[in-house]
Motif scaffolding. Sequence first.
Motif, mmCIF file in Angstrom:
data_model
loop_
_atom_site.group_PDB
_atom_site.id
_atom_site.type_symbol
_atom_site.label_atom_id
_atom_site.label_comp_id
_atom_site.label_asym_id
_atom_site.label_seq_id
_atom_site.Cartn_x
_atom_site.Cartn_y
_atom_site.Cartn_z
ATOM 1 N N GLY A 188 0.814 -1.210 0.000
ATOM 2 C CA GLY A 188 0.000 0.000 0.000
ATOM 3 C C GLY A 188 0.846 1.258 0.000
ATOM 4 N N LEU A 197 0.792 4.081 -2.980
ATOM 5 C CA LEU A 197 0.412 5.464 -2.676
ATOM 6 C C LEU A 197 1.557 6.434 -2.915
ATOM 7 C CD1 LEU A 197 -1.713 4.939 0.566
ATOM 8 C CD2 LEU A 197 -2.530 5.455 -1.742
ATOM 9 N N PRO A 228 -6.878 3.894 -5.878
ATOM 10 C CA PRO A 228 -8.104 3.529 -5.148
ATOM 11 C C PRO A 228 -8.079 2.102 -4.613
ATOM 12 C CG PRO A 228 -8.620 4.602 -7.248
ATOM 13 C CD PRO A 228 -7.157 4.315 -7.260
ATOM 14 N N LEU A 239 -7.606 1.743 -0.853
ATOM 15 C CA LEU A 239 -8.819 1.942 -0.060
ATOM 16 C C LEU A 239 -9.747 0.746 -0.196
ATOM 17 C CD1 LEU A 239 -10.671 3.661 1.691
ATOM 18 C CD2 LEU A 239 -11.486 4.784 -0.416
ATOM 19 N N SER A 283 -8.635 -2.069 2.035
ATOM 20 C CA SER A 283 -8.948 -1.819 3.445
ATOM 21 C C SER A 283 -10.420 -2.063 3.737
ATOM 22 C CB SER A 283 -8.571 -0.387 3.822
ATOM 23 O OG SER A 283 -7.188 -0.160 3.652
ATOM 24 N N VAL A 284 -11.296 -1.600 2.847
ATOM 25 C CA VAL A 284 -12.731 -1.777 3.056
ATOM 26 C C VAL A 284 -13.105 -3.253 2.980
ATOM 27 C CG1 VAL A 284 -15.026 -1.281 2.114
ATOM 28 C CG2 VAL A 284 -13.298 0.531 2.225
ATOM 29 N N GLU A 302 -6.413 -8.614 2.016
ATOM 30 C CA GLU A 302 -5.910 -7.256 1.754
ATOM 31 C C GLU A 302 -4.556 -7.299 1.046
ATOM 32 O OE1 GLU A 302 -6.192 -4.135 4.755
ATOM 33 O OE2 GLU A 302 -7.352 -5.529 5.988
#
Length: 204
Positions: free
Chosen positions: A64, A68, A74, A77, A80-81, A114
């Motif tokens: 990640g 980033l 995206p 994110l 993570s969700v 993840e």
Amino acid sequence: MHVRTWARRSLTIICAIYLPYGALLALRGDDLVGLLFGAEYVHAGLFLALAPAPLLFGINHLCGSVLLARRPYPVVLVASVVGLVLNVGLNLWLIPVWGITAAAAASSLAFLVEAVIVLVPLTRLVGSIVSVPALVPIVVATACAGLFAAEVSSLGAALAGSAVIYLVVWGLLSRALDPAGFAAFRGLLRSPAGLAEERVQQRA
């Protein structure tokens, strides 16, 4: 190329720390908790289910961060969700049946999902960050240390002995299979004064 090299070295360091840590946690975690807090705090299977979580979290965080650093992806994110939803859903489903061990297993599985979600786009972006010559010594050393820790009854002797075995086996194999990585590790152990002196000699 620079990003992939940095990511590979970071992944190797993560695995070198968290793979043996997870193995010892799975094999002797119950003994350690029993020694520190008492047998009433020991839950069978808890540390076995939780053992992969630190390594998977480290991989997820590394992937990640690299993504980033390039631009706002995206998928970070989304990962993570998805992990959050999966973790909460598994907790609601499994905890009433298997209790705290189910919560540990749910966390490890969520971290795994993840890590896979962010690892796939990172691999497409920079190429594979898995260095087999660097990881093989870590895996073999962890297996040797784990076998020793599982066979020795004394917790203190098991932890100390497994640490020595891990370092010796890793050092021998890493020097043979990944000499560049081994040399980089030795460089990290040198004092700042020694490094400064070496740079002066190279310039001269």
